[in-house]
Design a protein around this motif. Structure first.
Motif, PDB file in Angstrom:
ATOM      1  N   LEU A   1      29.382  -1.515  18.839  1.00 37.78           N
ATOM      2  CA  LEU A   1      27.809  -1.623  19.883  1.00 37.78           C
ATOM      3  C   LEU A   1      26.684  -1.418  19.086  1.00 37.78           C
ATOM      4  CD1 LEU A   1      30.643  -0.667  21.637  1.00 37.78           C
ATOM      5  CD2 LEU A   1      29.220  -1.723  22.811  1.00 37.78           C
TER       6      LEU A   1
ATOM      7  N   ARG B   1      22.677  -0.006  19.474  1.00 40.27           N
ATOM      8  CA  ARG B   1      21.401  -0.521  20.292  1.00 40.27           C
ATOM      9  C   ARG B   1      20.032  -0.544  19.839  1.00 40.27           C
ATOM     10  NH1 ARG B   1      20.674   6.316  20.538  1.00 40.27           N
ATOM     11  NH2 ARG B   1      19.157   5.777  21.918  1.00 40.27           N
TER      12      ARG B   1
ATOM     13  N   GLU C   1      19.959   0.977  25.917  1.00 38.56           N
ATOM     14  CA  GLU C   1      20.778   0.122  25.971  1.00 38.56           C
ATOM     15  C   GLU C   1      21.069  -0.376  24.884  1.00 38.56           C
ATOM     16  OE1 GLU C   1      21.580  -0.524  29.179  1.00 38.56           O
ATOM     17  OE2 GLU C   1      20.443   1.029  29.532  1.00 38.56           O
ATOM     18  N   PHE C   2      22.199  -1.129  25.010  1.00 41.71           N
ATOM     19  CA  PHE C   2      23.110  -1.966  23.749  1.00 41.71           C
ATOM     20  C   PHE C   2      22.359  -3.443  23.747  1.00 41.71           C
ATOM     21  CE2 PHE C   2      26.118   1.758  25.375  1.00 41.71           C
ATOM     22  CZ  PHE C   2      26.942   2.196  23.469  1.00 41.71           C
TER      23      PHE C   2
ATOM     24  N   THR D   1      27.009  -6.477  20.233  1.00 41.62           N
ATOM     25  CA  THR D   1      28.675  -6.240  20.911  1.00 41.62           C
ATOM     26  C   THR D   1      29.228  -7.186  19.901  1.00 41.62           C
ATOM     27  OG1 THR D   1      27.807  -5.181  23.354  1.00 41.62           O
ATOM     28  CG2 THR D   1      29.977  -5.452  22.215  1.00 41.62           C
TER      29      THR D   1
ATOM     30  N   ARG E   1      31.807   1.063  29.795  1.00 43.81           N
ATOM     31  CA  ARG E   1      30.243   1.797  29.458  1.00 43.81           C
ATOM     32  C   ARG E   1      30.216   3.014  29.375  1.00 43.81           C
ATOM     33  NH1 ARG E   1      27.095  -2.409  26.781  1.00 43.81           N
ATOM     34  NH2 ARG E   1      28.430  -4.528  26.793  1.00 43.81           N
TER      35      ARG E   1
ATOM     36  N   THR F   1      31.108   4.479  25.597  1.00 44.92           N
ATOM     37  CA  THR F   1      29.962   3.721  25.289  1.00 44.92           C
ATOM     38  C   THR F   1      28.713   4.538  25.620  1.00 44.92           C
ATOM     39  OG1 THR F   1      29.783   1.665  25.939  1.00 44.92           O
ATOM     40  CG2 THR F   1      31.429   2.148  24.593  1.00 44.92           C
ATOM     41  N   ARG F   2      28.838   4.750  26.543  1.00 44.27           N
ATOM     42  CA  ARG F   2      27.100   5.489  26.881  1.00 44.27           C
ATOM     43  C   ARG F   2      26.930   6.792  26.380  1.00 44.27           C
ATOM     44  NH1 ARG F   2      26.540   1.941  31.350  1.00 44.27           N
ATOM     45  NH2 ARG F   2      25.186   0.423  31.102  1.00 44.27           N
TER      46      ARG F   2
ATOM     47  N   VAL G   1      27.006   7.699  22.357  1.00 43.82           N
ATOM     48  CA  VAL G   1      25.555   7.167  21.870  1.00 43.82           C
ATOM     49  C   VAL G   1      24.608   8.663  22.856  1.00 43.82           C
ATOM     50  CG1 VAL G   1      23.686   5.745  21.824  1.00 43.82           C
ATOM     51  CG2 VAL G   1      26.342   4.277  21.445  1.00 43.82           C
TER      52      VAL G   1
ATOM     53  N   GLY H   1      24.791   3.374  17.442  1.00 37.11           N
ATOM     54  CA  GLY H   1      25.781   2.804  18.247  1.00 37.11           C
ATOM     55  C   GLY H   1      27.499   3.209  18.299  1.00 37.11           C
TER      56      GLY H   1
END
Length: 502
Positions: free
Chosen positions: A53, A55, A61-62, A65, A81, A84-85, A88, A131
């Protein structure tokens, strides 16, 4: 002594790192690079699914993907998410060896996917997480371990800059394509202001498609020029471009003009005649002032857009047509829809792609370029000496509000060329306020426009009286096209007055 990992396993890990290193130096395509990295990770980590992923440049935000399944290689996968959030935003790595009993056991996306083990590591460039790399598995017999996390982190460290470079390269290629389209766009629109650059960029994107286009803007802004630019840069460029002004043709004749008629359809129809829509088959039809169509013709045009077929006046069989429709209006069609004078369904059929032509007062920076262009164009056409524009005259042109937009500017330059006696166009030969004065303030504009409209009414009324009611002759006396005279009469609401004086 503590035993290290088997030599064969260590060799596999080193080989994987070497392959990733080779790939990041050899592969420039972003998608291909992401696929290679994930496949190499599948060789050394018992993951069933993986994702990379990335950004956006200025966003948390991504923006993209890329996912891969070890077995299907293509099926899209759902990714948490939440995980992953956090990776990051906090720039931390996460390892969850036993998801059902760990901190993510209540995360719906993970539970519903039956994930048993997952790991996620950030992709960092210059201390910024661009990412992350995400892996998971549903196999409870092969959970992820700490050494798996360390290995993926090492791969991410090798790959991050290469991914960033590949992404930047992809953006540059897209930008080059866009600029190339813009540079090679064949058009007669003059101007380099930000509003015109935006318009030309939009034309470059719209032209290659076959979408229906609605062009809105005041009279004199160049709506037909934009329509012709779309045609010339479209796959239909070598096919007909048929223009029709819906306001310039009497309502009683417009249906036959658009759709054609069969022999004997009405008094005077002594032969069969194809309409403009049929003549535009395989090409483009430009419907100027489409907002002036009567309700009956609006319904027939809607059928053309829906069914791609027409029916001649007096005919009984549908005739298929293959055409692109570009419509234009100087009215606010949404207001017309609300007022009930324009069909709601037709408006949305026409407004698939909407363009708005800027008024000249909204792009004053283009006035010097336009003025010089019209001096050259008109001098050549009428075999006149080329003239320069005095600074004071240019200041007046820049300060004027141009209610007639580019068409009015062109006429003003032509008048100055024809009537001027010197080689320089002076301030007294062009419209506008004081050369040193400011642009009209907002409080002055309504009074100014009221006076201009009243002057136009008086000039048109006087010209028609002198011409004995002939619109063609009145237009000749005023130095304008008859179609434009009809448009002015409509916009100034003069018809009731002219009927009373007739």
């Amino acid at each position: 002594a503590e035993q290290g990992p088997p030599v064969s396993l260590l060799g596999n890990k080193l080989n994987a790192l070497l392959e990733v290193s080779r790939a990041v130096h050899a592969i420039r395509d972003l998608g291909e690079l992401q696929a290679r990295i994930l496949r190499q990770l599948f060789e050394i980590v018992p993951a069933q699914r993986g994702a990379i992923l990335l950004r956006g440049d200025a966003s948390t935000e991504f923006a993209s993907t890329f996912t891969l399944d070890r077995h299907t290689h293509s099926a899209p996968i759902k990714i948490s998410r939440t995980v992953t959030r956090r990776v990051v935003e906090e720039a931390v790595a996460i390892l969850a060896s036993n998801v059902p009993s760990g901190e993510f056991k209540s995360v719906d996306s993970i539970v519903l996917s039956h994930v048993r083990s997952l790991l996620c590591v950030p992709l960092t460039v210059h201390e910024r997480a661009i990412g992350c790399v995400y892996l998971d598995t549903r196999d409870f017999t092969a959970p992820f371990r700490q050494d798996h996390l360390e290995l993926v982190a090492a791969v991410a460290g090798i790959s991050a800059m290469a991914l960033e470079n590949a992404r930047h390269l992809a953006w540059l290629e897209q930008e080059n394509q866009r600029l190339a389209m813009e540079v090679h766009l064949d058009h007669n629109l003059v101007g380099d202001s930000s509003r015109m650059r935006e318009l030309i960029q939009l034309l470059a994107r719209v032209a290659p498609t076959d979408s229906t286009v609605l062009i809105e803007g005041e009279s004199g802004t160049g709506k037909e020029l934009a329509a012709r630019a779309i045609h010339r840069n479209s796959p239909r460029a070598d096919k007909p471009f048929v223009a029709i002004n819906c306001a310039a043709i009497p309502e009683s004749l417009l249906e036959s003009e658009l759709f054609g008629h069969e022999k004997g359809a009405f008094t005077g129809a002594i032969t069969q005649r194809k309409g403009r829509l049929e003549l535009a088959n395989e090409g483009v039809v430009f419907l100027d002032e489409v907002g002036e169509l009567a309700p009956q013709l609006q319904a027939k045009l809607l059928r053309v857009l829906q069914e791609r077929e027409i029916e001649r006046v007096g005919g009984s069989r549908p005739i298929p047509v293959d055409l692109r429709v570009i419509a234009a209006t100087n009215r606010n069609l949404l207001d017309a829809v609300k007022a009930g004078s324009f069909r709601n369904d037709l408006y949305y059929r026409l407004n698939v792609v909407g363009l708005t032509m800027p008024a000249l007062r909204e792009r004053r920076a283009d006035i010097p370029m336009l003025a010089e262009y019209f001096v050259t164009k008109r001098a050549a056409r009428f075999h006149l000496r080329h003239k320069t524009i005095a600074p004071e005259a240019m200041a007046r042109l820049m300060s004027y509000d141009w209610p007639g937009n580019v068409r009015e500017l062109e006429n003003a330059i032509e008048r100055a060329l024809v009537l001027g006696v010197s080689d320089v166009i002076g301030a007294d030969e062009v419209p506008g306020g004081s050369a040193r004065g400011p642009v009209l303030t907002q409080g002055q504009v309504p009074k100014y426009h009221t006076a201009i409209k009243e002057l136009k009414r008086q000039m048109i009324t006087a010209a028609l009286e002198q011409a004995g009611g002939s619109y063609t002759e009145a237009a000749r006396r005023l130095g304008i096209h008859p179609n434009y005279l009809h448009r002015l009469i409509r916009n100034l609401a003069l018809r009731p007055t002219l009927r009373r004086t007739a």
